[in-house]
Design an enzyme around this catalytic site. Structure first.
Site, mmCIF file in Angstrom:
data_model
loop_
_atom_site.group_PDB
_atom_site.id
_atom_site.type_symbol
_atom_site.label_atom_id
_atom_site.label_comp_id
_atom_site.label_asym_id
_atom_site.label_seq_id
_atom_site.Cartn_x
_atom_site.Cartn_y
_atom_site.Cartn_z
ATOM 1 N N HIS A 149 0.852 -1.213 0.000
ATOM 2 C CA HIS A 149 0.000 0.000 0.000
ATOM 3 C C HIS A 149 0.870 1.239 0.000
ATOM 4 C CE1 HIS A 149 -3.149 2.807 1.549
ATOM 5 N NE2 HIS A 149 -3.953 1.960 0.939
ATOM 6 N N ILE B 196 2.121 4.363 1.760
ATOM 7 C CA ILE B 196 1.225 5.227 2.528
ATOM 8 C C ILE B 196 0.504 4.342 3.544
ATOM 9 C CG2 ILE B 196 -0.808 6.728 2.415
ATOM 10 C CD1 ILE B 196 -0.057 7.214 -0.559
ATOM 11 N N GLY C 40 -5.680 4.287 5.619
ATOM 12 C CA GLY C 40 -6.525 5.072 6.506
ATOM 13 C C GLY C 40 -7.215 4.238 7.561
ATOM 14 N N VAL C 41 -7.629 3.031 7.191
ATOM 15 C CA VAL C 41 -8.319 2.179 8.148
ATOM 16 C C VAL C 41 -7.394 1.817 9.319
ATOM 17 C CG1 VAL C 41 -7.801 -0.007 6.978
ATOM 18 C CG2 VAL C 41 -9.885 0.218 8.335
ATOM 19 N N GLU D 84 -7.836 2.505 13.275
ATOM 20 C CA GLU D 84 -7.623 1.478 14.295
ATOM 21 C C GLU D 84 -6.734 1.991 15.427
ATOM 22 O OE1 GLU D 84 -7.953 -1.963 16.473
ATOM 23 O OE2 GLU D 84 -9.179 -1.344 14.775
#
Length: 147
Positions: free
Chosen positions: A44, A50, A53-54, A58
């Site tokens: 990713h 990067i 976002g998830v 978390e």
């Protein structure tokens, strides 16, 4: 790190906070520095890593669980029989990218408590002070008996 492991049930490789910076009546602040060899950076995105976002979300949820666990301890309880479970995500806004080597400061603040639900606001900032994420969320404190 050991205090975190005593407080929440999360474990590596799914542990996204490494240090508790501050615990206060209305919230908590944790931190994590991202290594270049973090497994999620490999896919990713290759060549332009990067943080997903998830996973930033978390880290916020885990900071919230640490805060609630410490509140529970202060009241004479423990997370041994209770699990903080995500029950709502609202208004997540991704504002800046997070890259390998970034140090993240993750802050949560309690906004409301209704029964066994805690409503919180979270922010992730990079070391340059730029906000990477803002999010509202709720955690339910679920007892072993209710599972």
């Amino acid at each position: 790190m050991e205090e975190i492991l005593r407080t929440i049930p999360h474990r590596p490789p799914f542990l996204f906070v490494y240090m508790i910076i501050d615990l206060r009546e209305e919230g908590a602040t944790c931190q994590r520095t991202l290594r270049e060899d973090e497994s999620f950076f490999g896919g990713h995105y290759p060549g332009n890593p990067i943080m997903p976002g998830v996973l930033m979300c978390e880290a916020v949820f885990q900071t919230g669980a640490i805060y609630l666990g410490k509140q529970l301890e202060a009241e004479g309880g423990s997370l041994g029989d209770i699990t903080p479970v995500l029950s709502r995500i609202k208004d997540a806004r991704f504002k800046n990218m997070v890259k390998p080597g970034d140090t993240l400061t993750i802050d949560v603040r309690l906004t409301e408590k209704v029964s066994h639900f805690s409503f919180l606001k979270g922010t992730v900032k990079r070391e340059d002070g730029k906000v990477a994420l803002t999010i509202d969320f709720a955690l339910a404190m679920v007892s072993e008996a209710a599972k």
